[in-house]
Write a protein that holds these residues in place. Structure first.
Motif, PDB file in Angstrom:
ATOM      1  N   VAL A  19      -2.578   9.826  -6.218  1.00  0.00           N
ATOM      2  CA  VAL A  19      -3.750   9.038  -6.563  1.00  0.00           C
ATOM      3  C   VAL A  19      -4.288   8.368  -5.302  1.00  0.00           C
ATOM      4  O   VAL A  19      -3.580   8.232  -4.314  1.00  0.00           O
ATOM      5  CB  VAL A  19      -3.444   7.949  -7.618  1.00  0.00           C
ATOM      6  N   LYS A  20      -5.540   7.962  -5.366  1.00  0.00           N
ATOM      7  CA  LYS A  20      -6.163   7.175  -4.297  1.00  0.00           C
ATOM      8  C   LYS A  20      -6.545   5.824  -4.889  1.00  0.00           C
ATOM      9  O   LYS A  20      -7.239   5.758  -5.907  1.00  0.00           O
ATOM     10  CB  LYS A  20      -7.408   7.891  -3.766  1.00  0.00           C
ATOM     11  N   LEU A  21      -6.119   4.749  -4.242  1.00  0.00           N
ATOM     12  CA  LEU A  21      -6.357   3.403  -4.751  1.00  0.00           C
ATOM     13  C   LEU A  21      -7.255   2.632  -3.793  1.00  0.00           C
ATOM     14  O   LEU A  21      -7.118   2.733  -2.573  1.00  0.00           O
ATOM     15  CB  LEU A  21      -5.032   2.669  -4.939  1.00  0.00           C
ATOM     16  N   TYR A  22      -8.164   1.856  -4.391  1.00  0.00           N
ATOM     17  CA  TYR A  22      -9.131   1.060  -3.641  1.00  0.00           C
ATOM     18  C   TYR A  22      -8.945  -0.385  -4.070  1.00  0.00           C
ATOM     19  O   TYR A  22      -9.546  -0.839  -5.045  1.00  0.00           O
ATOM     20  CB  TYR A  22     -10.543   1.549  -4.001  1.00  0.00           C
ATOM     21  N   THR A  23      -8.116  -1.121  -3.354  1.00  0.00           N
ATOM     22  CA  THR A  23      -7.771  -2.468  -3.813  1.00  0.00           C
ATOM     23  C   THR A  23      -8.918  -3.463  -3.688  1.00  0.00           C
ATOM     24  O   THR A  23      -8.825  -4.566  -4.235  1.00  0.00           O
ATOM     25  CB  THR A  23      -6.555  -3.008  -3.034  1.00  0.00           C
ATOM     26  N   ALA A  24      -9.979  -3.093  -2.989  1.00  0.00           N
ATOM     27  CA  ALA A  24     -11.133  -3.987  -2.852  1.00  0.00           C
ATOM     28  C   ALA A  24     -12.247  -3.649  -3.833  1.00  0.00           C
ATOM     29  O   ALA A  24     -13.316  -4.274  -3.787  1.00  0.00           O
ATOM     30  CB  ALA A  24     -11.680  -3.942  -1.429  1.00  0.00           C
ATOM     31  N   LEU A  67      -1.475  -4.652  -4.734  1.00  0.00           N
ATOM     32  CA  LEU A  67      -0.448  -3.700  -5.155  1.00  0.00           C
ATOM     33  C   LEU A  67       0.705  -4.398  -5.862  1.00  0.00           C
ATOM     34  O   LEU A  67       1.459  -3.754  -6.596  1.00  0.00           O
ATOM     35  CB  LEU A  67       0.085  -2.942  -3.934  1.00  0.00           C
ATOM     36  N   THR A  68       0.854  -5.693  -5.658  1.00  0.00           N
ATOM     37  CA  THR A  68       1.949  -6.453  -6.261  1.00  0.00           C
ATOM     38  C   THR A  68       1.577  -7.071  -7.607  1.00  0.00           C
ATOM     39  O   THR A  68       2.416  -7.733  -8.230  1.00  0.00           O
ATOM     40  CB  THR A  68       2.378  -7.576  -5.301  1.00  0.00           C
ATOM     41  N   ASP A  69       0.355  -6.875  -8.078  1.00  0.00           N
ATOM     42  CA  ASP A  69      -0.036  -7.425  -9.379  1.00  0.00           C
ATOM     43  C   ASP A  69       0.844  -6.827 -10.478  1.00  0.00           C
ATOM     44  O   ASP A  69       1.207  -5.641 -10.412  1.00  0.00           O
ATOM     45  CB  ASP A  69      -1.504  -7.119  -9.670  1.00  0.00           C
ATOM     46  N   PRO A  70       1.191  -7.602 -11.491  1.00  0.00           N
ATOM     47  CA  PRO A  70       2.051  -7.079 -12.564  1.00  0.00           C
ATOM     48  C   PRO A  70       1.525  -5.792 -13.195  1.00  0.00           C
ATOM     49  O   PRO A  70       2.305  -4.867 -13.460  1.00  0.00           O
ATOM     50  CB  PRO A  70       2.086  -8.232 -13.572  1.00  0.00           C
ATOM     51  N   ASN A  71       0.232  -5.720 -13.440  1.00  0.00           N
ATOM     52  CA  ASN A  71      -0.312  -4.496 -14.031  1.00  0.00           C
ATOM     53  C   ASN A  71      -0.236  -3.313 -13.070  1.00  0.00           C
ATOM     54  O   ASN A  71      -0.096  -2.161 -13.495  1.00  0.00           O
ATOM     55  CB  ASN A  71      -1.754  -4.717 -14.479  1.00  0.00           C
ATOM     56  N   ALA A  72      -0.344  -3.578 -11.761  1.00  0.00           N
ATOM     57  CA  ALA A  72      -0.179  -2.505 -10.784  1.00  0.00           C
ATOM     58  C   ALA A  72       1.244  -1.967 -10.826  1.00  0.00           C
ATOM     59  O   ALA A  72       1.467  -0.748 -10.769  1.00  0.00           O
ATOM     60  CB  ALA A  72      -0.513  -3.009  -9.386  1.00  0.00           C
ATOM     61  N   HIS A 128      -0.590  -6.496   3.578  1.00  0.00           N
ATOM     62  CA  HIS A 128       0.683  -7.174   3.343  1.00  0.00           C
ATOM     63  C   HIS A 128       1.333  -6.823   2.008  1.00  0.00           C
ATOM     64  O   HIS A 128       2.570  -6.866   1.891  1.00  0.00           O
ATOM     65  CB  HIS A 128       0.495  -8.688   3.466  1.00  0.00           C
ATOM     66  N   ASP A 129       0.538  -6.457   1.001  1.00  0.00           N
ATOM     67  CA  ASP A 129       1.134  -6.119  -0.293  1.00  0.00           C
ATOM     68  C   ASP A 129       1.844  -4.772  -0.276  1.00  0.00           C
ATOM     69  O   ASP A 129       2.629  -4.456  -1.179  1.00  0.00           O
ATOM     70  CB  ASP A 129       0.083  -6.168  -1.405  1.00  0.00           C
ATOM     71  N   VAL A 130       1.596  -3.957   0.758  1.00  0.00           N
ATOM     72  CA  VAL A 130       2.274  -2.665   0.870  1.00  0.00           C
ATOM     73  C   VAL A 130       3.787  -2.854   0.981  1.00  0.00           C
ATOM     74  O   VAL A 130       4.572  -2.106   0.385  1.00  0.00           O
ATOM     75  CB  VAL A 130       1.751  -1.888   2.095  1.00  0.00           C
ATOM     76  N   ASP A 131       4.196  -3.852   1.729  1.00  0.00           N
ATOM     77  CA  ASP A 131       5.606  -4.117   1.994  1.00  0.00           C
ATOM     78  C   ASP A 131       6.390  -4.272   0.691  1.00  0.00           C
ATOM     79  O   ASP A 131       7.430  -3.630   0.476  1.00  0.00           O
ATOM     80  CB  ASP A 131       5.711  -5.387   2.849  1.00  0.00           C
ATOM     81  N   HIS A 132       5.885  -5.115  -0.212  1.00  0.00           N
ATOM     82  CA  HIS A 132       6.577  -5.385  -1.471  1.00  0.00           C
ATOM     83  C   HIS A 132       6.643  -4.133  -2.343  1.00  0.00           C
ATOM     84  O   HIS A 132       7.707  -3.774  -2.868  1.00  0.00           O
ATOM     85  CB  HIS A 132       5.860  -6.507  -2.223  1.00  0.00           C
ATOM     86  N   ALA A 133       5.485  -3.472  -2.519  1.00  0.00           N
ATOM     87  CA  ALA A 133       5.428  -2.324  -3.424  1.00  0.00           C
ATOM     88  C   ALA A 133       6.301  -1.179  -2.925  1.00  0.00           C
ATOM     89  O   ALA A 133       7.005  -0.535  -3.708  1.00  0.00           O
ATOM     90  CB  ALA A 133       3.977  -1.868  -3.587  1.00  0.00           C
ATOM     91  N   ALA A 134       6.283  -0.927  -1.621  1.00  0.00           N
ATOM     92  CA  ALA A 134       7.079   0.173  -1.069  1.00  0.00           C
ATOM     93  C   ALA A 134       8.569  -0.086  -1.240  1.00  0.00           C
ATOM     94  O   ALA A 134       9.348   0.832  -1.533  1.00  0.00           O
ATOM     95  CB  ALA A 134       6.741   0.373   0.405  1.00  0.00           C
ATOM     96  N   THR A 135       8.985  -1.338  -1.073  1.00  0.00           N
ATOM     97  CA  THR A 135      10.388  -1.688  -1.264  1.00  0.00           C
ATOM     98  C   THR A 135      10.810  -1.500  -2.714  1.00  0.00           C
ATOM     99  O   THR A 135      11.896  -0.990  -3.007  1.00  0.00           O
ATOM    100  CB  THR A 135      10.638  -3.144  -0.842  1.00  0.00           C
ATOM    101  N   ASP A 136       9.925  -1.872  -3.630  1.00  0.00           N
ATOM    102  CA  ASP A 136      10.283  -1.874  -5.055  1.00  0.00           C
ATOM    103  C   ASP A 136      10.155  -0.506  -5.712  1.00  0.00           C
ATOM    104  O   ASP A 136      10.696  -0.303  -6.796  1.00  0.00           O
ATOM    105  CB  ASP A 136       9.409  -2.883  -5.803  1.00  0.00           C
TER     106      ASP A 136
END
Length: 340
Positions: free
Chosen positions: A141-146, A157-162, A196-204
């Motif tokens: 998928v391609k995501l556009y966080t803005a 990327l760290t939002d609960p729904n994400a 910065h949200d990449v760090d959390h999502a990639a780890t999890d």
């Protein structure tokens, strides 16, 4: 297929292409015009003068032209076509998965079609992920966080729904998560593309690959410090690579940092078609040599083997493409066409 000056064949997967409709007829409001105008400004600012397109052609082009530019005049063997909806700006969306898949089915074995989702849709986002997997068999998928939605001007990327969406993607085998984390495009907000949200999502989500398009530019340092520790974070060269023409020293500095921190196994070529066409990008990239001072400072080199990985082998690994089998298949198609 790209043929080097010495006659060597190099398999190319263009990891970042689009089949968009940014025409005035599809623009919903002033923001649709602003968005495509900004794309065109990137095109005119970073392309060689003999590669410039007229504005109306750039706003909307045919499937036939895309095929010609990528695979006939261009060096691509395969291309990943990314979906970007932007329904707040465009009546029928900018380039939806349905539009992309309809185009791709005309050209067998050439395109990998990626989907898109917006976690702000809640349950509907989960349903849509199921739909894309069942209907199109997507692997990414391609995501556009803005991207705007109603009063919202972005998400993380760290939002609960994400996280619910990522959990489902991991379960369904939609493993390649391309995320625009790069330059802003008016009217979108620069901070909404922060890395910065990449760090959390990639780890999890260790079962997912996070391909960070545009390598986080202009936040290259932040991206590199994340990617060096997260084994499932990759860098996409779209937007970064065109600087090879007008600002080769800047490109040399960017690619040197990426080679030092991220490594040649985790960098992917992308033309960002139709902002740029791939032929001149691939030719300049193949012929490019790092300045000696950057080689010495970073302890890296952009070798032919590194270039082969970046131009296609890394993407082939992520998408499960058997390169030798694909070469034989495409060669057979070319022979059949020639015999007609």
């Amino acid at each position: 297929m790209f043929i080097t000056p010495t006659g060597e064949e190099v398999f190319v997967i263009d990891g970042h292409t689009h089949f968009w409709d940014g025409s005035p007829a599809n623009q919903l409001n002033i923001h649709g015009k602003q968005f495509i105008d900004c794309f065109y400004a990137y095109h005119t600012s970073l392309s060689p003068k003999d590669k410039l397109w007229p504005k109306d052609q750039f706003e909307k082009y045919s499937a036939e032209q895309m095929y010609q530019d990528l695979f006939v005049d261009g060096p691509d063997d395969m291309a990943v076509v990314q979906s970007t909806y932007l329904t707040e700006f465009y009546k029928n969306g900018f380039n939806t998965i349905d539009r992309n898949a309809e185009m791709a089915k005309q050209y067998k074995d050439r395109f990998i079609v990626n989907g898109a989702f917006d976690p702000r849709d809640g349950e509907r986002a989960l349903e849509y992920i199921h739909y894309m997997k069942e209907t199109f068999g997507i692997k990414g998928v391609k995501l556009y966080t803005a991207e705007w939605k109603g009063e919202s001007r972005g998400w993380k990327l760290t939002d609960p729904n994400a996280y619910r969406c990522f959990e489902l993607c991991q379960k369904l085998g939609i493993t390649n998560i391309h995320v625009h984390k790069g330059p802003t495009i008016i009217p979108l907000d620069k901070d909404a593309f922060d890395v910065h949200d990449v760090d959390h999502a990639a780890t999890d989500f260790q079962g997912l690959n996070f391909i960070i398009e545009h390598c986080g530019l202009p936040r290259l340092d932040d991206f590199c410090w994340i990617a060096v520790q997260e084994t499932n974070v990759y860098g996409g060269l779209a937007v970064a690579l065109p600087f090879i023409h007008g600002r080769p020293r800047y490109f040399a500095e960017v690619i040197s940092e990426l080679l030092f921190w991220v490594g040649e196994d985790k960098i992917l070529f992308g033309s960002d078609y139709a902002i740029w066409t791939p032929r001149w990008l691939v030719e300049k990239f193949w012929n490019f040599e790092l300045p000696e001072d950057l080689k010495q400072e970073h302890g890296v080199d952009l070798t032919p083997q590194a270039k082969k990985k970046i131009l296609g082998l890394n993407a082939a690994r992520l998408y499960g493409v058997d390169v030798e089998a694909q070469k034989r298949k495409l060669a057979g198609q070319v022979r059949a066409t020639a015999a007609e």
